[in-house]
Design a protein around this motif. Structure first.
Motif, mmCIF file in Angstrom:
data_model
loop_
_atom_site.group_PDB
_atom_site.id
_atom_site.type_symbol
_atom_site.label_atom_id
_atom_site.label_comp_id
_atom_site.label_asym_id
_atom_site.label_seq_id
_atom_site.Cartn_x
_atom_site.Cartn_y
_atom_site.Cartn_z
ATOM 1 N N THR A 237 -3.408 3.809 -0.292
ATOM 2 C CA THR A 237 -4.190 2.717 -1.674
ATOM 3 C C THR A 237 -3.433 1.823 -1.855
ATOM 4 N N LEU A 238 -4.137 0.560 -2.310
ATOM 5 C CA LEU A 238 -3.694 -0.624 -2.888
ATOM 6 C C LEU A 238 -2.477 -0.305 -3.841
ATOM 7 N N SER B 108 -2.928 0.126 -12.894
ATOM 8 C CA SER B 108 -2.855 1.220 -13.843
ATOM 9 C C SER B 108 -0.902 1.338 -13.763
ATOM 10 N N PRO C 44 -0.479 2.382 -8.589
ATOM 11 C CA PRO C 44 -2.161 2.021 -8.073
ATOM 12 C C PRO C 44 -3.240 0.669 -8.113
ATOM 13 N N ALA C 45 -3.504 -0.235 -7.995
ATOM 14 C CA ALA C 45 -3.988 -1.255 -7.844
ATOM 15 C C ALA C 45 -5.379 -1.275 -7.242
ATOM 16 N N LYS C 46 -6.482 -2.306 -7.741
ATOM 17 C CA LYS C 46 -7.300 -2.772 -7.093
ATOM 18 C C LYS C 46 -7.329 -4.438 -7.526
ATOM 19 N N ILE C 47 -8.984 -5.007 -6.520
ATOM 20 C CA ILE C 47 -8.911 -6.016 -6.512
ATOM 21 C C ILE C 47 -10.115 -6.131 -7.846
ATOM 22 N N THR D 169 1.041 -1.273 -0.361
ATOM 23 C CA THR D 169 -0.217 -0.040 -0.164
ATOM 24 C C THR D 169 1.381 1.079 -0.221
ATOM 25 N N LEU E 139 -4.930 -8.923 -9.248
ATOM 26 C CA LEU E 139 -5.472 -7.562 -9.143
ATOM 27 C C LEU E 139 -5.649 -6.919 -10.591
ATOM 28 N N GLU E 140 -5.730 -5.329 -10.868
ATOM 29 C CA GLU E 140 -5.332 -4.990 -12.070
ATOM 30 C C GLU E 140 -4.782 -3.249 -11.968
#
Length: 256
Positions: free
Chosen positions: A84-85, A117, A99-102, A42, A114-115
């Motif tokens: 942020t993750l 940017s 930056p990542a999101k699940i 993070t 994860l995806e």
């Protein structure tokens, strides 16, 4: 999940079943896959250090997807403090933050998709679901000591020592933990390795030492909680979640 991302699984399969990957020397394979191995953690702007390392991951698909262990993702992210993750790529002290999101999680098999940017990054290829056997040579690359000294991936090699159930039997029900009981309801086989891994290695790619294709995801916490709870002194044995569960996770993400 956005529509363009639905084609990702097809791209992963294409990389799997396309041209034959020739055998290579391990140093050449490490050079090839090193850009695909990333740190997962993070970022919080006002925290010092702002980046917090949680585990390792690796890039797949179109270069914007990362596989790691589910347990490395924090239960809570402090959105109020702009935490942020994130995924960290590069080598040395100058890491690039993504930056990542699940996209999809599989807690039962301790996997997460994860995806990111600011991509794409160089992806790794996945092996077929049943491509590995006991005794075959493997290697795994990750960050056992985190980012304390910068992003310098470390590689260990070994063999698949055994294909074994995730939970060991107990002679006395009183010795069973709640986690063991829960996982006995969802038993599956994992790869036992003769290489030593550390908590920071969680999520590292375990790959065929001749082709570089990923055969599993290293797990240094989740499996040990079930396999070695009864041992007074836990061994240096390491485990990996078979790649077939990564394929299943990608299929579920495609359906989403």
């Amino acid at each position: 999940m956005r529509l363009p991302a639905l084609a990702i699984y097809g791209m992963v399969l294409l990389s799997l079943f396309s041209s034959h990957v020739n055998s290579a020397e391990l140093p050449d394979i490490i050079d090839r896959i090193r850009p695909s191995v990333v740190a997962v953690g993070t970022v919080m702007p006002l925290r010092r250090p702002s980046a917090q390392f949680m585990g390792t991951g690796f890039v797949i698909g179109n270069g914007n997807l990362v596989i790691s262990n589910h347990h490395v993702i924090p239960d809570l992210i402090d959105v109020a403090k702009k935490e942020t993750l994130a995924v960290f790529s590069g080598r040395g002290e100058k890491a690039k933050v993504h930056p990542a999101k699940i996209v999809k999680a599989d807690p039962d098999h301790d996997l997460v998709l994860l995806e990111i940017s600011n991509g794409p990054l160089q992806p790794m290829s996945l092996a077929a679901e049943t491509e590995i056997r006991e005794g075959e040579a493997i290697a795994f690359t990750g960050f056992p000591i985190g980012m304390v000294l910068g992003l310098y991936p470390i590689t260990h090699r070994g063999i698949i020592s055994a294909i074994t159930p995730i939970v060991i039997p107990s002679n006395n029900s009183k010795n069973l933990t709640a986690k063991q009981i829960q996982r006995m309801r969802n038993r599956f086989e994992v790869y036992q390795l003769d290489g030593t891994a550390y908590p920071g290695n969680s999520g590292s790619p375990v790959y065929d030492a001749q082709s570089g294709r990923v055969v599993g995801v290293l797990n240094s916490v989740f499996v040990k909680e079930s396999k070695e709870t009864l041992l007074e002194r836990p061994s240096g044995i390491s485990y990996a979640i078979p790649v077939k569960y990564v394929h299943a996770l990608l299929k579920d993400a495609k359906k989403q």
